[in-house]
Design a protein around this motif. Structure first.
Motif, short mmCIF file in Angstrom:
data_model
loop_
_atom_site.label_atom_id
_atom_site.label_comp_id
_atom_site.label_asym_id
_atom_site.label_seq_id
_atom_site.Cartn_x
_atom_site.Cartn_y
_atom_site.Cartn_z
N LEU A 233 0.84 -1.27 -0.03
CA LEU A 233 -0.28 0.07 0.09
C LEU A 233 0.90 1.14 0.00
O LEU A 233 2.19 1.28 0.53
CB LEU A 233 -0.89 0.08 1.06
N SER A 234 0.38 2.27 -0.47
CA SER A 234 0.98 3.72 -0.53
C SER A 234 0.41 4.43 0.85
O SER A 234 -0.53 4.50 1.04
CB SER A 234 0.83 4.33 -1.54
N VAL A 235 1.41 4.93 1.32
CA VAL A 235 1.11 5.53 2.61
C VAL A 235 1.58 6.85 2.75
O VAL A 235 3.05 6.95 2.53
CB VAL A 235 2.12 4.56 3.99
N THR A 236 0.86 7.63 3.33
CA THR A 236 1.42 9.17 3.53
C THR A 236 1.22 9.51 5.31
O THR A 236 0.41 8.76 5.89
CB THR A 236 0.75 10.22 2.75
N LEU A 237 2.33 9.94 5.75
CA LEU A 237 2.33 10.56 7.18
C LEU A 237 2.08 12.10 7.47
O LEU A 237 2.82 12.82 6.37
CB LEU A 237 3.58 10.04 7.78
N ALA A 238 1.22 12.37 8.19
CA ALA A 238 0.98 13.88 8.53
C ALA A 238 1.39 13.97 9.97
O ALA A 238 1.16 13.33 10.95
CB ALA A 238 -0.62 14.15 8.44
N ALA A 239 2.35 15.16 10.04
CA ALA A 239 2.86 15.31 11.23
C ALA A 239 2.28 16.44 12.07
O ALA A 239 2.53 17.57 12.28
CB ALA A 239 4.44 15.92 11.06
N GLY A 240 0.96 15.67 12.57
CA GLY A 240 0.20 16.56 13.41
C GLY A 240 0.56 16.84 14.65
O GLY A 240 -0.17 17.87 15.43
N ASP A 241 1.72 16.55 15.09
CA ASP A 241 2.20 16.94 16.59
C ASP A 241 3.14 18.40 16.12
O ASP A 241 4.10 18.04 15.91
CB ASP A 241 3.01 15.91 17.17
N THR A 242 2.39 19.35 16.05
CA THR A 242 3.30 20.54 15.86
C THR A 242 3.51 21.42 17.24
O THR A 242 4.14 22.40 17.12
CB THR A 242 2.31 21.74 14.94
N PHE A 243 3.43 20.58 18.34
CA PHE A 243 4.02 21.27 19.64
C PHE A 243 5.01 20.59 19.92
O PHE A 243 5.97 21.64 20.38
CB PHE A 243 2.64 20.85 20.61
N ARG A 244 5.20 19.46 20.48
CA ARG A 244 6.47 18.87 21.02
C ARG A 244 7.75 19.17 20.08
O ARG A 244 7.81 19.02 18.85
CB ARG A 244 6.43 17.49 21.34
N ALA A 245 8.92 19.44 20.97
CA ALA A 245 10.36 19.73 20.26
C ALA A 245 10.66 18.49 19.57
O ALA A 245 10.51 17.37 19.95
CB ALA A 245 11.21 20.09 21.30
N ALA A 246 11.04 18.66 18.11
CA ALA A 246 11.40 17.74 17.50
C ALA A 246 10.44 16.61 17.23
O ALA A 246 10.78 15.48 16.44
CB ALA A 246 13.01 17.17 17.86
N ALA A 247 9.17 16.65 17.44
CA ALA A 247 8.19 15.70 16.90
C ALA A 247 7.98 15.47 15.65
O ALA A 247 8.23 14.36 14.81
CB ALA A 247 6.80 16.07 17.44
N VAL A 248 8.34 16.56 14.77
CA VAL A 248 8.46 16.36 13.14
C VAL A 248 9.44 15.80 12.59
O VAL A 248 9.29 14.85 11.98
CB VAL A 248 8.10 18.00 12.70
N GLU A 249 10.69 16.02 13.26
CA GLU A 249 11.75 15.32 13.00
C GLU A 249 11.76 13.95 13.02
O GLU A 249 12.17 13.15 12.45
CB GLU A 249 12.92 15.97 13.57
N GLN A 250 11.17 13.53 14.10
CA GLN A 250 10.99 12.20 14.43
C GLN A 250 10.12 11.32 13.63
O GLN A 250 10.60 10.25 13.16
CB GLN A 250 10.51 12.15 16.10
N LEU A 251 9.09 12.00 13.30
CA LEU A 251 8.26 11.40 12.29
C LEU A 251 8.57 11.31 11.00
O LEU A 251 8.62 10.38 10.24
CB LEU A 251 6.80 12.06 12.12
N LYS A 252 9.69 12.41 10.55
CA LYS A 252 10.26 12.19 9.41
C LYS A 252 11.16 11.10 9.40
O LYS A 252 11.52 10.54 8.15
CB LYS A 252 11.08 13.42 9.08
N VAL A 253 11.89 10.87 10.19
CA VAL A 253 12.85 9.68 10.24
C VAL A 253 11.99 8.25 10.04
O VAL A 253 12.35 7.39 9.30
CB VAL A 253 13.63 9.58 11.81
N TRP A 254 10.92 8.11 10.65
CA TRP A 254 10.03 7.02 10.32
C TRP A 254 9.64 6.98 8.69
O TRP A 254 9.21 6.18 8.11
CB TRP A 254 8.82 7.13 11.11
#
Ligand SMILES: Nc1nc2c(ncn2[C@@H]2O[C@H](COP(=O)(O)OP(=O)(O)OP(=O)(O)O)[C@@H](O)[C@H]2O)c(=O)[nH]1
Ligand SMILES: Nc1nc2c(ncn2[C@@H]2O[C@H](COP(=O)(O)OP(=O)(O)OP(=O)(O)O)[C@@H](O)[C@H]2O)c(=O)[nH]1
Ligand SMILES: [Mg+2]
Ligand SMILES: [Mg+2]
Lengths: 293, 306
Positions: free
Chosen positions: A119-140
């Motif tokens: 399946l094709s999957v897209t992730l949305a980095a909806g944690d716009t609050f916690r420090a480095a939450a976006v970076e963490q999801l980007k690694v995944w």
């Protein structure tokens, strides 16, 4: 592991050449309490056993198996995998839960499993609050070959979710997994923010989100009741994932939750790695709770 | 959602109308309810048992103060025992040559990184200390970045990240930078780990041996269930804990883990984490935590007025 083997050892000590009498039942109940089943559920499960076996000579093995069966019966109806509907392009899964329960990691693991299914999957980095939450999801995202839609820290989470939905729709992706910031269920402002994310998504498509996953940490005790109750009221939680079952906590509170809320348990987390997600199997979970296998 | 202890004890109170000394029967009956209340608050079973036994010993034969009922008297004794067991508030120990190493440990997601930054901010603003933050978490995606961002928010020092460096080496480099640049305190944030993960527990023990921390703080979630005894015991035995931090007390969990951990380790609870923001760190108040575990601040204040 430790707690389950301690539980198992306890039962072994307790029922070797012994009748299932009042005192034995009480100790049995206590062992279930020590596995986080909670006072009420522990009493109920122990009573079920007493009904059929009271005053009989019963071996430790028998008692463990009988209890595991009782528990498995409760859990069996909720053991249901998460299946994205191919008719939905994308099938949208919103992932919610208290702080640090394992939401982002579970998204990474789910993305891997869906990608493995082709399946094709897209992730949305909806944690716009916690420090480095976006970076963490980007690694995944990198690990699983899934594009990540993000905004800067501090941006509006609902707006980000809306954009992500539109983008995934335009691409006709199979699955969109939306991460959210951790929030304690008693914080009304943060819960209202979650409501807003859902409201904004529904403006684009009333059927979205198709699933709302509540991620529970197995180490948590009786507070899990409050978590399920409040998150369910606010977001129409459609299923649970229980994480950190590789530790010594066995997530016994799930037995009470299954009785009370009957929400599907889609998967369990058994480690920090990308492949450490397992289907939830009632019998295996119950037997592990009793220190069997 | 939980019945508070006061309402649980309502029926028992009704029956305990007699005056004079508390009888064994009165006490036993009341303590059955207390036991359930403690278990519902997630106090670990072995701790509950010991606790109830010591309350019973203290309560039986006590004279009931005229202005209150025997039931309230039992509750007061329970509350007092609870406060005693929880221990007194103790500040972070920095009595060592600068830079003072502080090691943060705990299970995955318990709040170590956030708490590291909170303590740094507190030491900076309240004690005018120069604090360096260093992340030894080479495992969790973006963990080092997370601490770096928080250090910037707290406006304290942050050890530059070197990709591929091992935790022990990072710890050594942090101490070196601390010495060279005149830092008072170096806070070492570590990766979350399970107490049964032999390899990772050995790793953090190695870090400990490399820096001999003045404080080793175990960070535990206030929502933790019965497993609190296992994890606290193992962390203490394997690494040597000097104090504990209970996070997420801003939630609605009753926080029985505090009593469990304190009872098995004997180590003081030094701080409470009460929010995600960096100023949401409180010193430990045993009476407040006791009232919360019992779910009955009301009865306690009532008894205290008596
Ligand atoms: N041992 C173990 N650790 C896990 C598991 N799932 C997640 N973790 C770890 O738990 C910690 C928290 O996980 P996250 O995925 O960041 O949790 P989160 O819910 O997204 O956290 P916030 O976004 O801060 O609320 C990380 O260190 C993960 O590696 C699991 O099944 N087992
Ligand atoms: N509400 C609340 N959230 C907290 C508190 N302390 C930490 N958090 C949140 O809990 C989540 C996990 O915190 P971290 O500091 O990343 O936890 P950690 O122990 O470093 O996690 P790992 O490094 O993955 O093991 C984040 O969402 C934090 O914002 C607290 O006292 N209250
Ligand atoms: Mg997250
Ligand atoms: Mg961390």
């Amino acid at each position: 592991s430790r707690s389950s083997s301690r539980l198992s050892q306890g039962i072994t000590d307790l029922f070797t050449k012994r009748k299932l009498d009042e005192a034995a039942l009480e100790e049995l109940e206590e062992m279930l309490i020590a596995a986080d089943l909670g006072v009420t559920t522990a009493a109920r499960v122990a009573a079920l056993l007493a009904k059929s076996r009271f005053d009989q000579e019963i071996s430790p093995e028998e008692i463990k198996s009988a209890l595991a069966e009782e528990i498995a019966t409760v859990l069996e109806p909720v053991a249901l995998p998460l299946r994205p509907d191919p008719a939905n392009k994308p099938h949208v899964v919103l992932v919610v839960g208290v702080n640090g329960s394992g939401k982002t990691t579970t998204i990474g693991k789910l993305a891997k499993s869906f990608r493995d299914q082709g399946l094709s999957v897209t992730l949305a980095a909806g944690d716009t609050f916690r420090a480095a939450a976006v970076e963490q999801l980007k690694v995944w995202g990198e690990r699983t070959g899934s594009p990540v839609i993000s905004r800067d820290q501090g941006a509006d989470a609902a707006g980000l979710a809306f954009d992500a939905l539109k983008e995934a729709q335009a691409r006709r992706d199979d699955v969109l997994l939306i991460d959210t910031a951790g929030r304690l269920q008693n914080k009304t402002d943060l819960m209202a923010e979650l409501e807003k994310i859902i409201r904004v998504l529904k403006r684009q498509d009333p059927m979205v989100p198709h699933d709302v996953l509540l991620v529970l940490d197995a180490t948590v005790g009786q507070n899990a009741h409050s978590q399920v109750e409040i998150f369910r009221n606010i977001t129409k939680v459609s299923g649970l994932v229980v994480t950190k079952l590789d530790g010594t906590a066995k997530g016994g509170v799930l037995v009470a939750l299954a009785e009370k809320f009957k929400l599907p348990v889609h998967a369990i987390g058994v480690g920090e790695g990308i492949d450490d997600l397992r289907p939830f199997e009632a019998k295996a979970f119950a037997r592990s709770l009793m220190g069997l296998d | 959602m939980f019945e508070s202890l006061s309402s649980r004890l309502g029926d028992v109170f009704e029956r305990l109308k007699r005056r004079g000394a508390l009888s064994e029967t009165d006490v036993s009956e009341a303590l059955r309810e207390v036991r359930v209340a403690l278990l519902e608050a997630d106090v670990a079973l072995p701790v509950v048992k010991d606790f109830i036994a010591s309350v019973k010993e203290r309560a039986v034969g006590q004279d009931v103060v005229r202005s209150i009922t025997p039931g309230q008297m039992v509750v007061k004794i329970v509350h007092d025992c609870l406060v005693e067991t929880l221990g007194t508030a103790e500040d972070i120990n920095l009595a060592a040559a600068a830079p003072v190493p502080v090691l943060m440990v705990g299970l995955q997601g318990s709040g170590k990184t956030t708490t590291s930054a909170k303590i740094a901010l507190r030491l900076k603003t309240l004690d005018k200390k120069k604090v360096l933050l260093a992340s030894l978490d080479i495992y969790r995606p973006a963990a080092q970045q997370q601490l770096e961002i928080l250090a910037r928010q707290a406006d304290v020092g942050s050890l530059p990240i070197l990709m591929g460096e091992k935790p022990v080496a990072i710890a050594r480099r942090a101490m070196e930078m601390g010495r060279r640049e005149g830092y008072d305190v170096v806070i070492l944030d570590t990766a979350g780990r399970l107490h049964i993960d032999e390899a990772l527990m050995a790793e953090v023990a190695e870090v400990r041996d490399a820096v001999t921390p003045t404080e080793t703080l175990l960070v535990v979630d206030a929502m933790t269930g019965q497993d609190a005894v296992n994890l606290a015991r193992e962390f203490n035995e394997k690494i040597g804990v000097t104090g504990m931090v209970l996070t997420r007390v801003d939630g609605d969990a009753r926080g029985g883990a505090a009593l469990s951990m304190r009872a098995v380790t004997g180590r003081p609870i030094k701080f409470l984490g009460a929010g995600e923001k960096l100023d949401a760190l409180e010193v430990f108040h045993p009476d407040r935590v006791a009232g919360r575990i019992l779910g009955m601040g009301d009865v306690v204040s009532l008894v205290e007025k008596a």
